[in-house]
Write a protein that holds these residues in place. Structure first.
Motif, mmCIF file in Angstrom:
data_model
loop_
_atom_site.group_PDB
_atom_site.id
_atom_site.type_symbol
_atom_site.label_atom_id
_atom_site.label_comp_id
_atom_site.label_asym_id
_atom_site.label_seq_id
_atom_site.Cartn_x
_atom_site.Cartn_y
_atom_site.Cartn_z
ATOM 1 N N PRO A 163 -5.895 -3.005 -1.663
ATOM 2 C CA PRO A 163 -4.397 -2.068 -2.172
ATOM 3 C C PRO A 163 -3.481 -3.036 -2.428
ATOM 4 N N ASP A 164 -2.555 -2.401 -2.471
ATOM 5 C CA ASP A 164 -1.167 -3.037 -2.079
ATOM 6 C C ASP A 164 -0.576 -3.418 -0.516
ATOM 7 N N GLU A 221 -1.218 2.415 -3.823
ATOM 8 C CA GLU A 221 -0.721 1.327 -5.008
ATOM 9 C C GLU A 221 0.576 1.283 -5.607
ATOM 10 N N ASP A 250 -5.622 0.769 -11.322
ATOM 11 C CA ASP A 250 -5.293 2.038 -10.373
ATOM 12 C C ASP A 250 -5.055 3.174 -10.744
ATOM 13 N N LYS A 260 -9.659 3.298 -9.532
ATOM 14 C CA LYS A 260 -9.705 3.325 -8.345
ATOM 15 C C LYS A 260 -9.581 4.785 -7.236
ATOM 16 N N TYR A 263 -5.325 8.292 -0.762
ATOM 17 C CA TYR A 263 -5.203 6.836 -1.595
ATOM 18 C C TYR A 263 -2.952 7.641 -2.478
ATOM 19 N N ILE A 272 -0.661 6.706 -5.190
ATOM 20 C CA ILE A 272 -0.201 5.651 -6.347
ATOM 21 C C ILE A 272 0.690 5.963 -6.961
#
Length: 94
Positions: free
Chosen positions: A4-5, A30, A40, A44, A56, A58
């Motif tokens: 992940p970012d 992300e 993404d 993901k 999560y 995004i």
């Protein structure tokens, strides 16, 4: 293997040498890649619940939208996030 970012990890879980167990992540964040957004938005979203990552988030700078997904639950196709809420640039949650 996914990277992940941004990874949110409890401080005590950072005292290990080597790789971090994905089940230790509190959340993965992300920023959608311009060159491969499906990685993404599709891959993901499918893989992170399989890895046991409970939240999560995004964010897509191309469209000014995003989502936060949580509450992993079993499905016939494997674990999936049950809850999500959308965010939009300019909204109080963005």
């Amino acid at each position: 293997m996914r990277r992940p970012d941004v990874m949110v990890i409890a401080e005590e879980d950072m005292d290990t040498e080597g790789s971090i167990d994905p089940r230790a992540l509190v959340a993965a964040i992300e920023i959608v890649s311009r060159s491969n957004p499906d990685n993404d938005w599709v891959g993901k979203i499918r893989d992170y619940p399989l890895m046991g990552i409970p939240v999560y988030a995004i964010f897509d700078p191309r469209t000014g939208t995003g989502a936060v997904l949580s509450d992993i639950h079993p499905t016939p196709n494997g674990p999936r996030y049950r809850y999500s809420f959308a965010v939009h640039r300019g909204s109080p949650r963005w």
